[in-house]
Design an enzyme around this catalytic site. Structure first.
Site, PDB file in Angstrom:
ATOM      1  CG  ASP A  58      -2.257  -0.507   0.547  1.00 57.26           C
ATOM      2  OD1 ASP A  58      -2.141  -1.708   0.658  1.00 57.26           O
ATOM      3  OD2 ASP A  58      -3.361  -0.331   1.846  1.00 57.26           O
ATOM      4  CG  HIS A 102      -4.114   3.068  -1.178  1.00 59.43           C
ATOM      5  ND1 HIS A 102      -5.523   2.686  -1.158  1.00 59.43           N
ATOM      6  CD2 HIS A 102      -3.451   3.544  -0.851  1.00 59.43           C
ATOM      7  CE1 HIS A 102      -4.777   1.915   0.611  1.00 59.43           C
ATOM      8  NE2 HIS A 102      -3.571   2.735   0.886  1.00 59.43           N
ATOM      9  CG  HIS A 127      -3.431   7.077   1.986  1.00 65.50           C
ATOM     10  ND1 HIS A 127      -3.660   7.351   3.607  1.00 65.50           N
ATOM     11  CD2 HIS A 127      -3.445   5.665   1.652  1.00 65.50           C
ATOM     12  CE1 HIS A 127      -3.293   6.361   3.705  1.00 65.50           C
ATOM     13  NE2 HIS A 127      -3.363   5.192   2.770  1.00 65.50           N
ATOM     14  CG  HIS A 173       1.443  -0.226   5.535  1.00 67.52           C
ATOM     15  ND1 HIS A 173       0.754  -1.090   5.760  1.00 67.52           N
ATOM     16  CD2 HIS A 173       1.040   0.718   4.184  1.00 67.52           C
ATOM     17  CE1 HIS A 173       0.167  -0.781   6.211  1.00 67.52           C
ATOM     18  NE2 HIS A 173      -0.575  -0.016   5.042  1.00 67.52           N
TER      19      HIS A 173
END
Length: 234
Positions: free
Chosen positions: A54, A104, A108, A198
């Protein structure tokens, strides 16, 4: 009359609490949303796992691609449109290396209690940035922080988009060492798992260093690795 008012007020409070609690669980539910298709793991007996990364792309992108290449796996990158716009060469490199690109959102932000126009803008601007990388495969969607209520799922359902969550998250919401990330991944992975990591941020080094270790161990157990879309095809 006063008693009726008190009873009515108590019932209203109960209803309000129920709505708030229900909304909280709906917003955070990993395996359910009000509309459209959501997946947090694929129900399969095959030993296949998808590794998802991500955020970004960021400065660490070349290092991430090097580790994935050395590990011999293709990952699914859930990227932010604003970061793709800032680092177009990184997006192109990810696509050229054969990895899958997912949406995504652009900024964010949490996609709850926002307008339909905001949802559309966040998703479609990111799709446009993904297209600039040269990537031509399927684009699934992952909500930032996994948050969604009603508007986002309805938009995704109307546009035939799949929401991809996860069932293994060894570095989420905590500062975890490489050893801890490896151990938690190996303890929780099962056939059809979707692993969330991540690796792009300042603290992403430990997560990145964990990939070769858990990949090697899972391979020794007979696991294979696939992109999210490949896994969904199982």
């Amino acid at each position: 009359m006063r008693r009726k008012l008190l009873v009515g007020g108590s019932l209203s409070l109960v209803v309000l609490v129920g709505v708030v609690v229900g909304g909280y669980f709906l917003m955070n539910a990993r395996g359910y949303q009000v509309a459209g298709r959501l997946v947090d793991r694929v129900d399969t007996a095959a030993k296949v796992v998808a590794v998802t990364l991500d955020d970004g792309p960021g400065e660490r992108t070349p290092e991430v691609l090097k580790v994935l290449a050395e590990s011999g796996i293709r990952a699914t990158f859930y990227l932010n449109g604003r970061d793709l716009a800032a680092r177009p060469e990184a997006g192109r490199a990810i696509a050229a290396a054969g990895h899958e690109l997912g949406n995504h959102t652009y900024s964010h932000r949490r996609m709850v209690l926002v307008s339909a126009g905001t949802i559309r803008d966040e998703v479609e601007r990111t799709d446009a940035e993904i297209a600039k990388t040269g990537y031509q495969g399927p684009i699934t969607f992952r909500p930032p922080y996994g948050k969604k209520l009603i508007g986002l799922p309805r938009y995704l359902s109307a546009h035939d988009r799949t929401t991809v969550m996860w069932d293994v998250e060894p570095d989420s919401g905590k500062v975890a060492s490489t050893d801890a990330i490896v151990a938690e991944t190996l303890a929780q992975v099962r056939p059809g798992s979707i692993v969330l990591l991540h690796v792009m941020g300042e603290r992403g080094g430990d997560s990145l260093a964990a990939i070769p270790r858990f990949v090697a161990e899972l391979r020794s157990q007979g696991y294979e690795f696939a992109t999210v879309s490949e896994l969904l095809g199982r």
